[in-house]
Every structure is written in C-alpha cells, then in structure tokens.
Motif scaffolding. Structure first.
Motif, PDB file in Angstrom:
ATOM      1  N   ARG A 159      39.499 -25.893  54.015  1.00  0.00           N
ATOM      2  CA  ARG A 159      40.433 -26.819  53.349  1.00  0.00           C
ATOM      3  C   ARG A 159      41.789 -26.150  53.163  1.00  0.00           C
ATOM      4  O   ARG A 159      42.834 -26.794  53.333  1.00  0.00           O
ATOM      5  CB  ARG A 159      39.863 -27.258  51.998  1.00  0.00           C
ATOM      6  N   GLU A 163      45.377 -27.553  54.487  1.00  0.00           N
ATOM      7  CA  GLU A 163      46.526 -27.729  53.603  1.00  0.00           C
ATOM      8  C   GLU A 163      47.701 -26.859  54.047  1.00  0.00           C
ATOM      9  O   GLU A 163      48.861 -27.260  53.913  1.00  0.00           O
ATOM     10  CB  GLU A 163      46.130 -27.385  52.168  1.00  0.00           C
ATOM     11  N   ARG A 202      44.119 -27.909  42.228  1.00  0.00           N
ATOM     12  CA  ARG A 202      43.759 -29.340  42.121  1.00  0.00           C
ATOM     13  C   ARG A 202      42.400 -29.595  42.778  1.00  0.00           C
ATOM     14  O   ARG A 202      41.567 -30.335  42.226  1.00  0.00           O
ATOM     15  CB  ARG A 202      44.838 -30.198  42.775  1.00  0.00           C
ATOM     16  N   HIS A 203      42.168 -28.994  43.933  1.00  0.00           N
ATOM     17  CA  HIS A 203      40.891 -29.198  44.616  1.00  0.00           C
ATOM     18  C   HIS A 203      39.740 -28.613  43.809  1.00  0.00           C
ATOM     19  O   HIS A 203      38.669 -29.226  43.696  1.00  0.00           O
ATOM     20  CB  HIS A 203      40.951 -28.553  46.000  1.00  0.00           C
ATOM     21  N   ARG A 206      38.897 -30.967  41.017  1.00  0.00           N
ATOM     22  CA  ARG A 206      38.158 -32.143  41.476  1.00  0.00           C
ATOM     23  C   ARG A 206      36.704 -31.805  41.787  1.00  0.00           C
ATOM     24  O   ARG A 206      35.797 -32.571  41.449  1.00  0.00           O
ATOM     25  CB  ARG A 206      38.841 -32.729  42.716  1.00  0.00           C
TER      26      ARG A 206
END
Length: 258
Positions: A159, A163, A202-203, A206
C-alpha cells in the motif's frame, strides 16, 4: 489428486520449514559437491513443480552463477594466507598471491550460500505471506492476534508503494521540485515523506477501527474463512525433502575420492 505436481498447492509450513534440516546440514559441510547437488536438486524441483516463468528461472540461474563467481573471489581474497600456504600459486598481483586453496575455500562458501538460497526459494516463490500466517495459526496454533497483526503490518508495504506512486504523480502534475541533479533529487524525495506518513497514519487508523468493529481479539480463538489443509501429500513432500538431502549427501560421499 489434482495439483500433485504443483508446489504452490502444498501446505506452506512444509515448504518453509521442511527444508530447514537440509539447510542445517548444508551449513555444516565443507566440500563443494554436496551443496552443489543440493542446489541443483532444489532448482530442478523449482523448475518442474514451482510453476515459475522461464524468465524467473533464468534470473535465478544467472543470479546464482554471478553470486558464485563474486563470492568465490571475494572470500578467496579474504582467506588467511597461512591456511593455504601449501597450495598452488595461481597468480601474483603485486605482492599478493592468489592460491588454489583460497579459491577452493571461497568456492565452497559460495556454493553453500547458493544451496541455501535455492532451498529458501522453494517456499518463498510458491507461498504467500497470508497462507503462511493461516497455516501457523491452524497447524502450529500461533495466537491469531499475533499472526494477523503481523499480516496487517506486512500489507502496509504494497500500500505504501501504491501511495508513493500517487504522490509522485501528484508532484509531477504540480511541478514540485523540477529539474535534475542530486540536490533536486533529495528535495523531491524529502517532499514525499510528510504525505506518505500522513497516508500511513490514516490507513493504520482505518485498519484498527475495522479490526475493532469485527471483534478482533475478543475471543481466544476464531473461525477461518480459508482453511489451509495438511494431509498425506504434505507428509510425502516433507519426507521427500529429507530423502533428497540424504541422497545428495550419499551421492557426494560416493563420488568424492577417498
């Protein structure tokens, strides 16, 4: 059974942990023939049952050959001259003598390293990290809190790569730090740090909220959506690893002159 010739269909623990005794034996060897036979055998298994593309196999073979050459000469140069003083001088570079015994020592070290690499690739190229975690929680009874937390952390890596590509594209569109040169390159890469870190936070938040919402860690055990079986075919593969290592040792002892 279907997939008997496909190494990817076997239990991950067999492929990852099964070759470990053979690795330990390879580390203890001092000759060249034994690890060479192990490396060739592991590469043959990978080529036949690993379901890898010809390009990947060629890259593995080329990398193994290059690694052998580099390590032979590098370890040969690092060998204590006193230990090989009675061997033949092959070349003299300045005041330094290159002896056959030093190169033989470097070659043995290089072939052992290549053999270990081939054994690692048997599981590394045919197993996913998720399947390893599932197998460890199901067969080794690893606490799922540990296994799946580690798996969630590993999934951050691809990820972050995605990004990073998005951030690079956005910077190119906005013309951030244009130009060439080492100073500009450092400034450009420094500009990736803050947005990449913010996206990672942020990931992580979450993922944490999602795990809490699903009751992760609320119970000592959990059901598995994907079951990783361990059957007779896996036992046969495990025994085949050990038998193959023993066969290489016996063959090397037979071919080595007394």
């Amino acid at each position: 059974m279907n997939g008997l010739g496909d190494l990817r269909t076997y239990n991950p623990l067999v492929k990852v942990l099964g070759p470990v005794p053979v690795m330990v034996y390879v580390v203890t060897t001092r000759d060249v023939l034994t690890p060479a036979l192990v490396a060739l055998g592991a590469f043959a298994v990978l080529a036949v049952a690993g379901r890898q593309s010809p390009r990947v196999l060629a890259a593995i073979a080329g990398g193994a050959a290059a690694l052998t050459v580099v390590m032979t000469f590098s370890f040969g140069l690092l060998t204590d001259p006193a230990l090989v003083a009675d061997t033949t001088v092959l070349a003299t570079v300045g005041g330094f003598e290159v002896r056959s015994g030093a190169l033989a020592t470097g070659l043995a070290t290089a072939v052992r390293t290549v053999a270990l690499m081939m054994l690692v690739l048997l599981g590394g190229l045919t197993t996913s990290g998720a399947d390893v975690v599932r197998a460890m929680t199901q067969q080794l009874h690893l606490p799922y809190r540990v296994g799946y937390a580690a798996l969630a952390a590993l999934r951050f890596v691809p990820r972050f790569g995605h990004e990073l590509e998005v951030i690079r594209g956005a910077h190119r569109v906005r013309g951030v730090a244009p130009g060439r040169g080492p100073v500009v390159a450092v400034r450009r890469r420094a500009g990736y740090v803050v947005p990449l870190l913010a996206g990672g936070i942020r990931h992580a938040e979450r993922v944490s909220l999602s795990m809490d919402a699903r009751g992760f860690g609320a119970h000592p055990t959990r059901t598995e959506r994907t079951v990783v079986p361990f059957g007779a075919r896996d036992v046969v593969l495990l025994l085949s690893f050990w038998a193959g290592g023993a066969a290489c040792a016996v063959l090397a002892a037979t071919l080595t002159p007394a």
